[in-house]
Design an enzyme around this catalytic site. Structure first.
Site, PDB file in Angstrom:
ATOM      1  N   GLU A  86      33.916  22.612  -1.939  1.00 27.74           N
ATOM      2  CA  GLU A  86      32.834  21.827  -2.094  1.00 27.74           C
ATOM      3  C   GLU A  86      31.337  22.371  -2.031  1.00 27.74           C
ATOM      4  O   GLU A  86      31.164  23.400  -1.387  1.00 27.74           O
ATOM      5  CB  GLU A  86      32.606  20.762  -0.702  1.00 27.74           C
ATOM      6  CG  GLU A  86      31.192  19.545  -0.914  1.00 27.74           C
ATOM      7  CD  GLU A  86      31.300  18.717   0.165  1.00 27.74           C
ATOM      8  OE1 GLU A  86      30.404  17.614  -0.018  1.00 27.74           O
ATOM      9  OE2 GLU A  86      31.595  19.275   1.372  1.00 27.74           O
ATOM     10  N   LYS A  95      31.450  11.878  -5.127  1.00 25.40           N
ATOM     11  CA  LYS A  95      32.049  11.382  -3.613  1.00 25.40           C
ATOM     12  C   LYS A  95      31.690  10.069  -3.330  1.00 25.40           C
ATOM     13  O   LYS A  95      30.323   9.722  -3.544  1.00 25.40           O
ATOM     14  CB  LYS A  95      30.960  12.363  -2.743  1.00 25.40           C
ATOM     15  CG  LYS A  95      31.324  12.558  -1.231  1.00 25.40           C
ATOM     16  CD  LYS A  95      30.414  13.525  -0.623  1.00 25.40           C
ATOM     17  CE  LYS A  95      30.882  13.843   0.925  1.00 25.40           C
ATOM     18  NZ  LYS A  95      30.297  14.933   1.540  1.00 25.40           N
ATOM     19  N   CYS A 112      35.209  15.976   0.922  1.00 22.42           N
ATOM     20  CA  CYS A 112      34.907  16.112   2.324  1.00 22.42           C
ATOM     21  C   CYS A 112      34.971  14.767   3.085  1.00 22.42           C
ATOM     22  O   CYS A 112      36.044  14.432   3.626  1.00 22.42           O
ATOM     23  CB  CYS A 112      33.538  16.657   2.512  1.00 22.42           C
ATOM     24  SG  CYS A 112      32.895  17.212   3.982  1.00 22.42           S
TER      25      CYS A 112
END
Length: 276
Positions: free
Chosen positions: A43, A112, A153
Site C-alpha cells: 500500500e 479502497k 488494508c
C-alpha cells in the site's frame, strides 16, 4: 496450473516519489528472476502514508507510477498488483490499486472501499476520509492459475468482502496494507488467518517496510496464509521480497475435507452484494 509462485515486495518507502518507483520496479524484476508469476507491491508504495501526503503525491491513472508498472509487468511477463497509490480523478482522491497483466495492459483498478477512520485513545487517531473518497466496486482478475480478489488494508477487516470474493470464485485474496504499531501486533496476522479459514482461500498481505522515523510507522510483516489458516511465510520489518509457492491442490483438498462453502444455510442467512 495448480501451482504458482507469489512474491510480495516489502518496500522501504521514502519521500522521493521517483526513487520509490525506481526501487519498486527493480525489486519487481528481481522477483520475476526468482520465478514469481504474480507480484504485489505494498500500500502507498510511491508515497509516504498520511492524509497530508495524499494530495501532494496523487496522480491520474494512467500516470507516472502506473506507466512504469505497466512497463515492468510486460518486460517480465508477470501479473503485477501495484500495491496502491493516491489517485486523482475528477477532483477526488482515492487510495487505488492498479493491476497489470503480462502484456502490460491494465486488468483492474481497485479503489479502497473502507476508509481508515479510527480513534484509539492514547495510541492512534487517523482519518483517511479527510482527503480520500471511498471506492464502490468489487475488484477481481483472472490468471491462468486462479481468480484473485483485491482489497486494500482496512478492507481486510470486513469479512463480507472476502465472503463475496470467495463466492465469486476467488482462490487468492491479496491485500496491500500498512497496519500500524497499534493495530499491527494485535490484528494483522489474526485477520489474515480469519479471512483464509472463513473462506478457504489463500490470503496474502504486502506491507511497506518499517521506518521508525516516519510520521506513520508501518508494522511490516508481509504474510502469506493458506486455506487451513497456517502462516506459510512472513517477513520481518526490513525491506525484502517474500516468496510463496501457492498449491491450489491443497486448497481443493481442504474444501473437500471441510465443505463449508457447500454447507452454508442460505435459507437462514446471506451476504448480499448490491453491485456487480
Amino acid at each position: 496450473m495448480s501451482t504458482f509462485r507469489l512474491a510480495l515486495i516489502q518496500l522501504q518507502v521514502s519521500s522521493i516519489k521517483s526513487d520509490n518507483i525506481t526501487r519498486a520496479c527493480s525489486l519487481v524484476r528481481e522477483a520475476a528472476k526468482q520465478g514469481a508469476n504474480i507480484v504485489s507491491l505494498p500500500e502507498c508504495f510511491n508515497s509516504p502514508y498520511g492524509t497530508n501526503y495524499f494530495p501532494e503525491y496523487a496522480e491520474k491513472i494512467p500516470g507516472e507510477s502506473t506507466k512504469k508498472l505497466s512497463e515492468v509487468a510486460k518486460e517480465n511477463s508477470i501479473y503485477l498488483i501495484g500495491g496502491s497509490i493516491p489517485e486523482e480523478d475528477d477532483g477526488k482522491l482515492y487510495n487505488t490499486c492498479a493491476v497489470f497483466g503480462p502484456d502490460g495492459n491494465l486488468l483492474v483498478k481497485h479503489r479502497k472501499i473502507h476508509l481508515f477512520d479510527i480513534d484509539v485513545p492514547g495510541k492512534i487517531t487517523f482519518q483517511e476520509s479527510k482527503t480520500l473518497s471511498p471506492g464502490d466496486s468489487f475488484s477481481t482478475f483472472d490468471t491462468p492459475y486462479c481468480r484473485v480478489g483485491l482489497g486494500i488494508c482496512y478492507d481486510m477487516r470486513f469479512a463480507e468482502l472476502a465472503q463475496i470474493y470467495a463466492r465469486r470464485g476467488c482462490q487468492l485474496l491479496v491485500y496491500p496494507g500498512a497496519f500500524n504499531m497499534t493495530t499491527g501486533p494485535a490484528h494483522w496476522e489474526l485477520l489474515q488467518r480469519a479471512r483464509a479459514v472463513d473462506n478457504q482461500v489463500y490470503v496474502a498481505t504486502a506491507s511497506p517496510a518499517r521506518d521508525e522515523k516516519a510520521s506513520y510507522v508501518a508494522w511490516g510483516h508481509s504474510t502469506v496464509v493458506d486455506p487451513w489458516g497456517q502462516v506459510l511465510t512472513k517477513a520481518g520489518t526490513e525491506e525484502t521480497i517474500l516468496y510463496s509457492d501457492i498449491d491450489l491442490k491443497k486448497l481443493s483438498e481442504i474444501r473437500q475435507q471441510i465443505p463449508i462453502l457447500k454447507q452454508k444455510r442460505a435459507d437462514l442467512y446471506s451476504v448480499e452484494s448490491k453491485k456487480p
